[in-house]
Design a protein around this motif. Structure first.
Motif, PDB file in Angstrom:
ATOM      1  N   ALA A 141      55.623   8.206  -1.240  1.00 55.60           N
ATOM      2  CA  ALA A 141      54.645   9.219  -0.847  1.00 55.60           C
ATOM      3  C   ALA A 141      53.931   9.710  -2.103  1.00 55.60           C
ATOM      4  N   VAL A 142      52.631   9.927  -1.994  1.00 55.42           N
ATOM      5  CA  VAL A 142      51.836  10.372  -3.142  1.00 55.42           C
ATOM      6  C   VAL A 142      50.932  11.517  -2.713  1.00 55.42           C
ATOM      7  N   GLY A 143      50.479  12.268  -3.703  1.00 54.61           N
ATOM      8  CA  GLY A 143      49.510  13.322  -3.482  1.00 54.61           C
ATOM      9  C   GLY A 143      48.218  13.005  -4.211  1.00 54.61           C
ATOM     10  N   ILE A 144      47.095  13.300  -3.588  1.00 58.05           N
ATOM     11  CA  ILE A 144      45.780  13.056  -4.179  1.00 58.05           C
ATOM     12  C   ILE A 144      45.009  14.365  -4.227  1.00 58.05           C
ATOM     13  N   VAL A 145      44.456  14.667  -5.390  1.00 58.07           N
ATOM     14  CA  VAL A 145      43.600  15.841  -5.566  1.00 58.07           C
ATOM     15  C   VAL A 145      42.173  15.330  -5.723  1.00 58.07           C
ATOM     16  N   LEU A 146      41.316  15.659  -4.772  1.00 56.18           N
ATOM     17  CA  LEU A 146      39.928  15.196  -4.791  1.00 56.18           C
ATOM     18  C   LEU A 146      39.028  16.323  -5.297  1.00 56.18           C
ATOM     19  N   VAL A 147      38.369  16.082  -6.430  1.00 50.94           N
ATOM     20  CA  VAL A 147      37.436  17.041  -7.011  1.00 50.94           C
ATOM     21  C   VAL A 147      36.021  16.618  -6.627  1.00 50.94           C
ATOM     22  N   SER A 148      35.296  17.493  -5.958  1.00 51.83           N
ATOM     23  CA  SER A 148      33.938  17.184  -5.522  1.00 51.83           C
ATOM     24  C   SER A 148      33.062  18.421  -5.731  1.00 51.83           C
ATOM     25  N   THR A 149      31.836  18.356  -5.253  1.00 47.28           N
ATOM     26  CA  THR A 149      30.915  19.474  -5.388  1.00 47.28           C
ATOM     27  C   THR A 149      30.913  20.298  -4.102  1.00 47.28           C
ATOM     28  N   ASP A 150      30.413  21.518  -4.206  1.00 49.89           N
ATOM     29  CA  ASP A 150      30.254  22.361  -3.019  1.00 49.89           C
ATOM     30  C   ASP A 150      28.915  22.120  -2.336  1.00 49.89           C
ATOM     31  N   LYS A 151      27.924  21.659  -3.098  1.00 48.89           N
ATOM     32  CA  LYS A 151      26.583  21.446  -2.563  1.00 48.89           C
ATOM     33  C   LYS A 151      26.177  19.989  -2.747  1.00 48.89           C
ATOM     34  N   GLY A 152      25.164  19.591  -1.999  1.00 44.61           N
ATOM     35  CA  GLY A 152      24.647  18.235  -2.091  1.00 44.61           C
ATOM     36  C   GLY A 152      23.468  18.150  -3.045  1.00 44.61           C
ATOM     37  N   LEU A 153      22.527  17.263  -2.729  1.00 45.42           N
ATOM     38  CA  LEU A 153      21.330  17.044  -3.537  1.00 45.42           C
ATOM     39  C   LEU A 153      21.673  16.664  -4.976  1.00 45.42           C
ATOM     40  N   CYS A 154      22.696  15.838  -5.139  1.00 44.78           N
ATOM     41  CA  CYS A 154      23.075  15.363  -6.475  1.00 44.78           C
ATOM     42  C   CYS A 154      23.263  13.845  -6.477  1.00 44.78           C
ATOM     43  N   GLY A 155      22.378  13.164  -5.768  1.00 45.81           N
ATOM     44  CA  GLY A 155      22.419  11.708  -5.763  1.00 45.81           C
ATOM     45  C   GLY A 155      23.659  11.166  -5.079  1.00 45.81           C
ATOM     46  N   GLY A 156      24.186  10.080  -5.637  1.00 43.62           N
ATOM     47  CA  GLY A 156      25.362   9.442  -5.049  1.00 43.62           C
ATOM     48  C   GLY A 156      26.671   9.891  -5.666  1.00 43.62           C
ATOM     49  N   LEU A 157      26.687  11.063  -6.305  1.00 44.46           N
ATOM     50  CA  LEU A 157      27.887  11.518  -7.010  1.00 44.46           C
ATOM     51  C   LEU A 157      29.081  11.637  -6.069  1.00 44.46           C
ATOM     52  N   ASN A 158      28.923  12.374  -4.978  1.00 40.99           N
ATOM     53  CA  ASN A 158      30.036  12.559  -4.040  1.00 40.99           C
ATOM     54  C   ASN A 158      30.352  11.285  -3.278  1.00 40.99           C
ATOM     55  N   THR A 159      29.316  10.509  -2.962  1.00 36.79           N
ATOM     56  CA  THR A 159      29.539   9.254  -2.241  1.00 36.79           C
ATOM     57  C   THR A 159      30.400   8.299  -3.048  1.00 36.79           C
ATOM     58  N   ASN A 160      30.148   8.206  -4.349  1.00 43.63           N
ATOM     59  CA  ASN A 160      30.904   7.282  -5.196  1.00 43.63           C
ATOM     60  C   ASN A 160      32.377   7.677  -5.288  1.00 43.63           C
ATOM     61  N   ILE A 161      32.650   8.971  -5.469  1.00 42.16           N
ATOM     62  CA  ILE A 161      34.045   9.389  -5.629  1.00 42.16           C
ATOM     63  C   ILE A 161      34.797   9.312  -4.306  1.00 42.16           C
ATOM     64  N   THR A 162      34.131   9.647  -3.192  1.00 41.19           N
ATOM     65  CA  THR A 162      34.817   9.565  -1.890  1.00 41.19           C
ATOM     66  C   THR A 162      35.069   8.110  -1.497  1.00 41.19           C
ATOM     67  N   ARG A 163      34.154   7.228  -1.867  1.00 41.42           N
ATOM     68  CA  ARG A 163      34.382   5.801  -1.591  1.00 41.42           C
ATOM     69  C   ARG A 163      35.590   5.285  -2.373  1.00 41.42           C
ATOM     70  N   LEU A 164      35.710   5.718  -3.636  1.00 42.29           N
ATOM     71  CA  LEU A 164      36.857   5.315  -4.448  1.00 42.29           C
ATOM     72  C   LEU A 164      38.155   5.836  -3.852  1.00 42.29           C
ATOM     73  N   VAL A 165      38.167   7.109  -3.439  1.00 43.76           N
ATOM     74  CA  VAL A 165      39.371   7.696  -2.844  1.00 43.76           C
ATOM     75  C   VAL A 165      39.725   6.986  -1.535  1.00 43.76           C
ATOM     76  N   LEU A 166      38.726   6.677  -0.732  1.00 44.60           N
ATOM     77  CA  LEU A 166      38.979   5.994   0.541  1.00 44.60           C
ATOM     78  C   LEU A 166      39.628   4.631   0.314  1.00 44.60           C
ATOM     79  N   ASN A 167      39.166   3.898  -0.693  1.00 43.36           N
ATOM     80  CA  ASN A 167      39.766   2.598  -1.006  1.00 43.36           C
ATOM     81  C   ASN A 167      41.210   2.755  -1.467  1.00 43.36           C
ATOM     82  N   ARG A 168      41.489   3.782  -2.278  1.00 44.54           N
ATOM     83  CA  ARG A 168      42.858   4.007  -2.754  1.00 44.54           C
ATOM     84  C   ARG A 168      43.779   4.401  -1.593  1.00 44.54           C
ATOM     85  N   ILE A 169      43.262   5.231  -0.684  1.00 41.16           N
ATOM     86  CA  ILE A 169      44.070   5.633   0.468  1.00 41.16           C
ATOM     87  C   ILE A 169      44.410   4.414   1.334  1.00 41.16           C
ATOM     88  N   LYS A 170      43.438   3.530   1.527  1.00 37.95           N
ATOM     89  CA  LYS A 170      43.693   2.309   2.302  1.00 37.95           C
ATOM     90  C   LYS A 170      44.761   1.453   1.634  1.00 37.95           C
TER      91      LYS A 170
END
Length: 302
Positions: free
Chosen positions: A76-105
């Motif tokens: 069992a592992v724990g993951i801490v996801l650091v992201s932004t509170d607001k959007g309009l910052c390009g693909g910043l959140n998309t890139n990190i969430t995609r990476l986390v999703l791949n690791r979770i899989k």
């Protein structure tokens, strides 16, 4: 003439949007400089705490802290996801969430249970949407990292690691490289390696950094109240420093990405306005030509 009026309205709308994106670009540029200063200011503190803790642990090789308990294959592992509170910052959140999703899989394919902590509203929405076991959260972080609020959310994961409920803790954040580049990183927070390598410089605790942290000299410290208490506090401060640095890196990345995204939006608005102006002039010229033709035709008929 109705077509001309619609085009004129469209031009006015794009111009208003361009003013907003230009203002947001300037605000992001100002915040970016401050965020970069905070990020760079935190690095010497983390480096010095790491060096002192490494020297103390070399002086007491028999001492073993719970944060350094490597349990081998994780169940069992724990993951801490650091992201932004607001959007309009390009693909910043998309890139990190995609990476986390791949690791979770990958973890789930290996039969590893995953629990998560969200730091930032965008990460919270993502983790809720994919149905991960969410044990803690902290949103509305603002423009300046608040260590007390961060540790309040992270402590759940740290306590679960010490109690043996999870075997490792990872933190996912965007590492600031420069204004144009931010690298999504998946870093192991716990267990700590014996050399206390800097994960932001060596990826997931690279071996080359571990060699650099070993001192060539013998250190003799005077402890108050005792060595165990001092080492325990230092390692806790080291973990807190890593969490703070991860959030500071992400905030600097956020403002840089937003500045670049808003500049691109402003440039695109100028291009659209230019195209609409060309269409407007052509439509207006066609309307004038048509009116002249009608007048000439009427005069000839008379």
């Amino acid at each position: 003439m109705a077509g001309i009026k619609e085009i004129r309205t469209k031009i006015k709308s794009v111009q208003n949007t361009s003013k907003i994106t230009k203002a947001m670009e300037m605000v992001a540029a100002s915040k970016m400089r401050k965020a970069q200063d905070r990020m760079r200011a935190g690095r010497p503190y983390a480096t010095k705490v790491r060096e002192i803790a490494a020297n103390l642990m070399q002086a007491h090789p028999d001492y073993h802290h719970a944060y350094m308990d490597d349990r081998g294959k994780a169940s069992a592992v724990g993951i801490v996801l650091v992201s932004t509170d607001k959007g309009l910052c390009g693909g910043l959140n998309t890139n990190i969430t995609r990476l986390v999703l791949n690791r979770i899989k990958e973890f789930k394919e290996d039969g590893v249970k995953v629990q998560a902590t969200a730091l930032g509203n965008k990460g919270l929405s993502f983790l809720t949407r994919i149905g991960v076991d969410l044990v803690s959260q902290e949103v509305q972080l603002g423009d300046t990292p608040n260590l007390e609020r961060l540790i309040g959310a992270i402590k759940v994961q740290l306590d679960d690691f010490v109690d043996g409920k999870i075997d490792a803790v990872y933190i996912a954040t965007n590492r600031f490289v420069n204004t144009m580049k931010q690298d999504p990183s998946f870093i192991r927070l716990l267990p700590l390696p014996s050399g206390l390598a800097d994960p932001f410089q060596a990826g997931e605790f690279g071996q080359e950094q571990q060699a650099d942290t070993k001192s060539q000299y013998g250190w003799d410290y005077i402890y108050e109240p005792d060595s165990k208490t001092v080492i325990d506090d230092l390692l806790m401060r080291y973990v807190e420093g890593l969490v703070y640095q991860a959030v500071a890196e992400n905030m600097a990345s956020e403002q840089s990405a937003r500045m670049v995204a808003m500049k691109a939006a402003s440039d695109n608005a100028k291009k659209i306005i230019g195209d609409l102006q060309l269409v407007y002039n052509k439509t207006r010229q066609a309307a004038i030509t048509k009116e002249i033709s009608e007048i000439v035709g009427g005069a000839a008929a008379v």
